[in-house]
Design an enzyme around this catalytic site. Sequence first.
Site, PDB file in Angstrom:
ATOM      1  N   GLU A 153       0.993   3.846   1.833  1.00 59.00           N
ATOM      2  CA  GLU A 153       1.545   4.267   3.117  1.00 59.00           C
ATOM      3  C   GLU A 153       2.855   3.544   3.430  1.00 59.00           C
ATOM      4  O   GLU A 153       3.800   4.148   3.946  1.00 59.00           O
ATOM      5  CB  GLU A 153       0.540   3.996   4.249  1.00 59.00           C
ATOM      6  CG  GLU A 153      -0.727   4.837   4.190  1.00 59.00           C
ATOM      7  CD  GLU A 153      -1.851   4.176   3.395  1.00 59.00           C
ATOM      8  OE1 GLU A 153      -1.553   3.387   2.472  1.00 59.00           O
ATOM      9  OE2 GLU A 153      -3.031   4.456   3.691  1.00 59.00           O
ATOM     10  N   CYS A 171      -6.362   1.850   5.180  1.00 60.12           N
ATOM     11  CA  CYS A 171      -7.033   0.601   5.524  1.00 60.12           C
ATOM     12  C   CYS A 171      -6.699   0.247   6.970  1.00 60.12           C
ATOM     13  O   CYS A 171      -5.856   0.885   7.599  1.00 60.12           O
ATOM     14  CB  CYS A 171      -6.627  -0.520   4.576  1.00 60.12           C
ATOM     15  SG  CYS A 171      -4.938  -1.107   4.833  1.00 60.12           S
ATOM     16  N   CYS A 184      -2.879  -0.366   7.474  1.00 53.87           N
ATOM     17  CA  CYS A 184      -2.051   0.843   7.442  1.00 53.87           C
ATOM     18  C   CYS A 184      -2.345   1.745   8.640  1.00 53.87           C
ATOM     19  O   CYS A 184      -1.445   2.348   9.220  1.00 53.87           O
ATOM     20  CB  CYS A 184      -2.263   1.615   6.142  1.00 53.87           C
ATOM     21  SG  CYS A 184      -1.607   0.748   4.703  1.00 53.87           S
ATOM     22  N   HIS A 193       0.834  -1.202   0.000  1.00 55.86           N
ATOM     23  CA  HIS A 193       0.000   0.000   0.000  1.00 55.86           C
ATOM     24  C   HIS A 193       0.869   1.252   0.000  1.00 55.86           C
ATOM     25  O   HIS A 193       2.026   1.224   0.435  1.00 55.86           O
ATOM     26  CB  HIS A 193      -0.924  -0.001   1.216  1.00 55.86           C
ATOM     27  CG  HIS A 193      -2.043  -0.995   1.111  1.00 55.86           C
ATOM     28  ND1 HIS A 193      -3.035  -1.120   2.045  1.00 55.86           N
ATOM     29  CD2 HIS A 193      -2.318  -1.917   0.153  1.00 55.86           C
ATOM     30  CE1 HIS A 193      -3.882  -2.074   1.682  1.00 55.86           C
ATOM     31  NE2 HIS A 193      -3.458  -2.574   0.535  1.00 55.86           N
TER      32      HIS A 193
HETATM   33 ZN   LIG Z   1      -3.430   0.079   3.552  1.00 56.13          ZN
END
Ligand SMILES: [Zn+2]
Length: 287
Positions: free
Chosen positions: A85, A117, A120, A83
Site C-alpha cells: 500500500e 494491516c 496501512c 508494504h
Molecule cells: Zn500494511
Amino acid sequence: MMTLDTPSSSSSSSSSLLISRKDAHIVMGYLHYERMKLAIKLARYALDHNETPVACIFIHEPTNSVIAYGLNATNHSLTGVAHAEFMGIEQIKNLVGPHHLMDFFKDVVLYVTVEPCIMCASALKQLNIKKVVFGCANERFGGNGTVLHINKDKALLNAPSLPKAESASYEAIPGILRKEAIMLLRYFYVRENKSAVTPRNKAERNLDKETFPDLIWSTYIDRETFIQEFGSAQSIHYENNSDLMSFNDDIDWSLIETPWDDIVEDLNEKCQSFNMIQRKKSKLETV
Ligand SMILES: [Zn+2]
C-alpha cells in the site's frame, strides 16, 4: 454461483440510460474481479521475486483508471514498513502532489490481495480513501475487521489532521479472489521452508489446495452494505459465510500459476496514460 461469462452483453444493455439494479451489481462484480486480477498477477510477480505475495492496485473511480500499484518489498528494502500500500501511496503522491492528496483520494479505490494491516488501514484512513476491496483476511494484523476495525474506528476519526469524520471512515469489502490470494501465501510458505530439512517436493505435496477458512462476511460489512455491493440475489452467501465471486466455480489456477513477467511494465503503461490525461487536463484548466 454467480456467472459472468458475458459481461459485455450486460454492459451493452446498459447503453440504454436505465441500467437495472441487477445489471449494475453484475457490472460492479465484474469490475471488482477484473481489477483484483491485476493485483493477483502482481502478487504472483512478487512471489517470483522472493517477496511476500501481497500486492495492490489503486483505481481512480470516476475514470476507471489504474493510477498506482504496489507490491510488498520488505525483504528487499529490509524494512518492516515497506508494504504494498505504501508503494502505491508514494506513486500517487508523486502524481498529484502533497496538497491535493486528500481531495484526490476521496475518488480512489484500493484493490489489495490481502486485507490491509493495522498500519496501512490507518494510513489509508488518514488519506481519506473512498473504499478498500481485498482478497483474503490478514489473520495476524488485519486492520479492516479481522483484528481491528480501523476503517470504522471512531477514535482515529477525532484526530485533528483528518477531514470530516464521516468522510474519513471507509468500507472494506472482502472476498474478491480470496482463495487465489490464500493459495499465493501458501506457495510462499512452502518456498520459505525449502531450505528446511523437508525436501521441497515433499513440502509441495503437502500443500493444501482443498480447504479454506470460512469467509465471515459480518466481520467486515453489514448485510445492508453487502446487498448494496453485490445485490440481494447473492445474500445467501452472506448468511452461509461462503465465497460469491467464484467466476469459474473454482480457483483460477492459471491466474496464480503463471509467472506474470510483464505485469509491472503493463501497470506502468496504464499509470502513465492516466498521468498524461491528467497533465493535459490541468493544462486546459490553466489556459
Ligand atoms: Zn500494511
